[in-house]
Enzyme design. Structure first.
Site, PDB file in Angstrom:
ATOM      1  N   LYS A 121      39.739  37.853  35.588  1.00 12.17           N
ATOM      2  CA  LYS A 121      39.311  38.939  34.701  1.00 12.17           C
ATOM      3  C   LYS A 121      39.492  38.535  33.231  1.00 12.17           C
ATOM      4  CE  LYS A 121      41.777  42.550  33.707  1.00 12.17           C
ATOM      5  NZ  LYS A 121      42.561  43.772  33.697  1.00 12.17           N
ATOM      6  N   ASP A 139      37.683  45.388  35.749  1.00 11.19           N
ATOM      7  CA  ASP A 139      38.990  46.029  35.605  1.00 11.19           C
ATOM      8  C   ASP A 139      38.988  47.316  36.433  1.00 11.19           C
ATOM      9  OD1 ASP A 139      37.552  47.908  34.237  1.00 11.19           O
ATOM     10  OD2 ASP A 139      38.841  47.923  32.469  1.00 11.19           O
TER      11      ASP A 139
END
Ligand code: SF4
Length: 219
Positions: A121, A139
């Site tokens: 991420k 997320d």
């Protein structure tokens, strides 16, 4: 599950709602963004933005952060969760930038992921926001919104969510879509109180329809 066309319809509606969606971590260069994203794990962007001006003032380059002591770093980030581990990670990250990448933030996912404290991420955020390289960072907001809208399967892993979005959305829109999904999840389709009653996507959202029905039964 929404197909490609319906997915783009949903995303276009979100673009209209949040035309200014953007990354909210304040930074001046790829180094600052990388450190800010590492610090933002399990913390809010607001809390990171409060801490980073003093941090980057004290350690404006990877070189300065790499030689700092943990005791010098901790007071600058103490207001952020998990600060002890994060202090170790950002210093180790700065050290590796010097040792392996000539003090520069690398531009590939593989190299970014090889740095301490950097997962997929974080790497995707840096690729998109520091270098304009198409990537979708998943997320909690991106995952929740795409599952509620059935853009992704309910049991999809974070990686599967990312891969599904990359399949359904044109590459040139990945970075914008990432920011827009975050704004949509943060300010509209929130975890506890999604605003289904005023949502332009209600018509295509099974989750929203169920919520509306349950709400009307409670009244
Ligand atoms: Fe989220 Fe409700 Fe809109 Fe569905 S209808 S996208 S659950 S706010």
């Amino acid at each position: 599950m929404l197909g490609k066309q319906k997915t783009m319809e949903a995303i276009e509606k979100m673009f209209k709602m949040f035309p200014e969606a953007h990354g909210e971590l304040i930074h001046q260069n790829p180094y600052e963004l990388l450190i800010a994203v590492i610090l933002s794990a399990q913390a809010t962007d607001v809390s990171v933005n409060k801490a980073t001006p003093a941090l980057f003032n004290a350690f404006p380059t990877p070189q300065s952060l790499a030689v700092a002591s943990i005791d010098e770093i901790i007071p600058k980030i103490k207001t952020i969760g998990l600060y002890r581990n994060k202090a170790k990670n950002i210093r180790a990250c700065a050290q590796q930038l010097i040792e392996r990448f000539d003090g520069k933030v690398p531009r590939t996912r593989e190299e970014l992921i090889s740095l301490p404290g950097v997962g997929r991420k974080t790497a995707n955020v840096v690729l998109g926001d520091a270098f304009g390289i198409p990537a979708i960072a998943v997320d909690t907001h991106v995952e929740r919104v795409t599952k509620r809208l059935r853009i992704c399967k309910l049991d999809a892993s974070v990686l599967e969510v990312e891969e599904t979005l990359m399949r359904k959305i044109p590459k040139e829109l990945w970075v914008r879509t990432h920011h827009t999904l975050i704004f949509f999840g943060r300010y509209h389709c929130t975890a506890r109180s999604p605003r289904c009653e005023v949502c332009p996507l209600l018509e295509m959202c099974q989750d929203g329809k169920v919520r509306m029905k349950l709400n009307s039964q409670k009244k």
